[in-house]
Write an enzyme that holds these catalytic residues in place. Structure first.
Site, PDB file in Angstrom:
ATOM      1  N   LYS A  88      -6.438   8.897   9.047  1.00 60.75           N
ATOM      2  CA  LYS A  88      -7.553   9.286   8.184  1.00 60.75           C
ATOM      3  C   LYS A  88      -8.429  10.353   8.857  1.00 60.75           C
ATOM      4  O   LYS A  88      -8.718  11.379   8.266  1.00 60.75           O
ATOM      5  CB  LYS A  88      -8.431   8.066   7.837  1.00 60.75           C
ATOM      6  CG  LYS A  88      -7.693   6.958   7.120  1.00 60.75           C
ATOM      7  CD  LYS A  88      -8.629   5.837   6.705  1.00 60.75           C
ATOM      8  CE  LYS A  88      -9.278   5.084   7.852  1.00 60.75           C
ATOM      9  NZ  LYS A  88      -8.341   4.336   8.719  1.00 60.75           N
ATOM     10  N   ARG A 102      -3.131   6.796  21.620  1.00 64.92           N
ATOM     11  CA  ARG A 102      -4.028   7.833  21.096  1.00 64.92           C
ATOM     12  C   ARG A 102      -5.046   8.283  22.158  1.00 64.92           C
ATOM     13  O   ARG A 102      -5.619   7.468  22.862  1.00 64.92           O
ATOM     14  CB  ARG A 102      -4.759   7.238  19.887  1.00 64.92           C
ATOM     15  CG  ARG A 102      -5.662   8.179  19.164  1.00 64.92           C
ATOM     16  CD  ARG A 102      -5.854   7.735  17.753  1.00 64.92           C
ATOM     17  NE  ARG A 102      -6.696   6.548  17.609  1.00 64.92           N
ATOM     18  CZ  ARG A 102      -7.136   6.118  16.427  1.00 64.92           C
ATOM     19  NH1 ARG A 102      -6.815   6.747  15.326  1.00 64.92           N
ATOM     20  NH2 ARG A 102      -7.894   5.044  16.352  1.00 64.92           N
ATOM     21  N   ARG A 107     -15.172  -0.456   3.686  1.00 63.76           N
ATOM     22  CA  ARG A 107     -14.182  -1.274   4.380  1.00 63.76           C
ATOM     23  C   ARG A 107     -14.182  -2.708   3.870  1.00 63.76           C
ATOM     24  O   ARG A 107     -13.369  -3.505   4.319  1.00 63.76           O
ATOM     25  CB  ARG A 107     -14.525  -1.289   5.866  1.00 63.76           C
ATOM     26  CG  ARG A 107     -13.492  -0.601   6.761  1.00 63.76           C
ATOM     27  CD  ARG A 107     -13.996  -0.738   8.169  1.00 63.76           C
ATOM     28  NE  ARG A 107     -13.051  -0.370   9.168  1.00 63.76           N
ATOM     29  CZ  ARG A 107     -12.995   0.820   9.747  1.00 63.76           C
ATOM     30  NH1 ARG A 107     -13.780   1.791   9.347  1.00 63.76           N
ATOM     31  NH2 ARG A 107     -12.142   1.035  10.721  1.00 63.76           N
ATOM     32  N   ARG A 128     -10.405   5.751  23.295  1.00 65.47           N
ATOM     33  CA  ARG A 128     -11.383   4.882  22.636  1.00 65.47           C
ATOM     34  C   ARG A 128     -11.300   3.469  23.179  1.00 65.47           C
ATOM     35  O   ARG A 128     -10.222   2.921  23.342  1.00 65.47           O
ATOM     36  CB  ARG A 128     -11.124   4.865  21.123  1.00 65.47           C
ATOM     37  CG  ARG A 128     -11.860   5.941  20.389  1.00 65.47           C
ATOM     38  CD  ARG A 128     -11.456   6.003  18.941  1.00 65.47           C
ATOM     39  NE  ARG A 128     -11.581   4.740  18.230  1.00 65.47           N
ATOM     40  CZ  ARG A 128     -11.521   4.649  16.893  1.00 65.47           C
ATOM     41  NH1 ARG A 128     -11.363   5.736  16.173  1.00 65.47           N
ATOM     42  NH2 ARG A 128     -11.622   3.476  16.304  1.00 65.47           N
ATOM     43  N   ARG A 139      -8.161  -5.407  14.507  1.00 57.99           N
ATOM     44  CA  ARG A 139      -8.555  -4.428  13.485  1.00 57.99           C
ATOM     45  C   ARG A 139      -7.585  -4.451  12.314  1.00 57.99           C
ATOM     46  O   ARG A 139      -7.977  -4.299  11.156  1.00 57.99           O
ATOM     47  CB  ARG A 139      -8.642  -3.023  14.107  1.00 57.99           C
ATOM     48  CG  ARG A 139      -9.882  -2.860  14.989  1.00 57.99           C
ATOM     49  CD  ARG A 139      -9.754  -1.733  15.986  1.00 57.99           C
ATOM     50  NE  ARG A 139      -9.710  -0.424  15.366  1.00 57.99           N
ATOM     51  CZ  ARG A 139      -9.262   0.662  15.980  1.00 57.99           C
ATOM     52  NH1 ARG A 139      -8.785   0.599  17.211  1.00 57.99           N
ATOM     53  NH2 ARG A 139      -9.282   1.811  15.362  1.00 57.99           N
TER      54      ARG A 139
HETATM   55  P1  AMP Z   1     -12.922   3.723  12.868  1.00 61.66           P
HETATM   56  O1  AMP Z   1     -13.297   4.887  13.712  1.00 61.66           O
HETATM   57  O2  AMP Z   1     -13.055   4.014  11.384  1.00 61.66           O
HETATM   58  O3  AMP Z   1     -11.582   3.133  13.214  1.00 61.66           O
HETATM   59  O4  AMP Z   1     -14.005   2.580  13.153  1.00 61.66           O
HETATM   60  C1  AMP Z   1     -14.143   2.006  14.428  1.00 61.66           C
HETATM   61  C2  AMP Z   1     -14.926   0.715  14.355  1.00 61.66           C
HETATM   62  O5  AMP Z   1     -16.239   0.960  13.847  1.00 61.66           O
HETATM   63  C3  AMP Z   1     -14.344  -0.341  13.431  1.00 61.66           C
HETATM   64  O6  AMP Z   1     -13.313  -1.099  14.032  1.00 61.66           O
HETATM   65  C4  AMP Z   1     -15.592  -1.182  13.131  1.00 61.66           C
HETATM   66  O7  AMP Z   1     -15.936  -1.994  14.244  1.00 61.66           O
HETATM   67  C5  AMP Z   1     -16.671  -0.120  13.022  1.00 61.66           C
HETATM   68  N1  AMP Z   1     -16.772   0.396  11.638  1.00 61.66           N
HETATM   69  C6  AMP Z   1     -16.507   1.664  11.199  1.00 61.66           C
HETATM   70  N2  AMP Z   1     -16.697   1.768   9.880  1.00 61.66           N
HETATM   71  C7  AMP Z   1     -17.085   0.538   9.455  1.00 61.66           C
HETATM   72  C8  AMP Z   1     -17.413  -0.005   8.179  1.00 61.66           C
HETATM   73  N3  AMP Z   1     -17.358   0.738   7.069  1.00 61.66           N
HETATM   74  N4  AMP Z   1     -17.760  -1.319   8.119  1.00 61.66           N
HETATM   75  C9  AMP Z   1     -17.820  -2.090   9.221  1.00 61.66           C
HETATM   76  N5  AMP Z   1     -17.502  -1.652  10.451  1.00 61.66           N
HETATM   77  C10 AMP Z   1     -17.151  -0.340  10.577  1.00 61.66           C
END
Ligand code: AMP
Length: 215
Positions: A19, A133, A94, A159, A170
């Protein structure tokens, strides 16, 4: 930009589906801001804010940050001037309450979503993709230690939630909490689907196609 081109977009899909990578690649063509809640939370964390500290602990464990926190963040962000003509949401919504809160906020502003794109990827591939990654420390460009190694001399970061344990958590969260929003959008005719396992160029081309934009 043609009038048929979708402008208020959501990219949805499991972690590691591509994404973020695709959103960055499509910025020039779509000309709407890329709004990633994950990036916003990582930024808050890097700044050491209270929100960043609390979110950081949850993120490292692969848990979700509470709905009310991310909803407030996104509602504020999409009301900024650069998001007036559209936006590309990545990593939000989410959960079902997040999806409903977004609808309410848009309705209040007299706006509506144009499309929700699901980038599909199997769990089996995701774990390998995510744990390898790495990101360019300066530009944020994403590499993979095996499939797309960073050139020598490029400083990369890993990360803290890209570990095997956090990835499993996740993925579990994705299937339990995020996947149920897919039928919510499908039933409204908003859903488009793209195979996230294809080569990145193919995924980009297909995304532009389903969004009615030209490459
Ligand atoms: P991402 O970079 O989108 O993979 O997000 C990394 C982490 O941020 C996720 O595993 C969650 O802990 C938190 N996070 C990001 N977006 C959301 C969301 N919309 N709702 C809840 N937690 C989020």
């Amino acid at each position: 930009m043609t009038s048929a081109q979708a402008k208020r977009l959501i990219l949805v899909g499991p972690p590691g589906a591509g994404k973020g990578t695709q959103a960055k690649r499509l910025l020039d063509q779509l000309r709407v801001p890329h709004i990633s809640t994950g990036d916003m939370l990582r930024e808050a964390r890097a700044k050491g804010t209270e929100l960043g500290k609390k979110a950081g602990e949850l993120m490292d464990r692969g848990e979700l940050v509470p709905d009310e926190v991310v909803i407030a963040m996104v509602v504020e962000r999409i009301s900024e001037p650069d998001a007036k003509t559209g936006f590309m949401l990545d990593g939000f919504p989410r959960t079902r309450p997040q999806a409903e809160a977004l609808d309410t906020a848009l309705e209040k502003a007299g706006l509506a979503l144009d499309a929700v794109v699901l980038i599909k990827a199997d769990d089996a591939v995701i774990e390998r993709r995510i744990t390898g990654r790495r990101a360019d420390a300066k530009t944020g460009r994403i590499y993979h230690v095996e499939f797309d190694p960073p050139p020598p001399g490029v400083e990369v970061t890993h990360r803290s939630d890209d570990t095997a344990e956090a990835v499993r958590k996740r993925l579990d969260k994705y299937h339990r909490e995020t996947a149920p929003i897919i039928p919510y959008y499908r039933s409204r005719g908003l859903l488009r689907e793209v195979d996230g396992l294809a080569a990145p160029d193919e995924v980009s081309a297909r995304l532009l196609e389903v969004l009615g934009a030209k490459a």
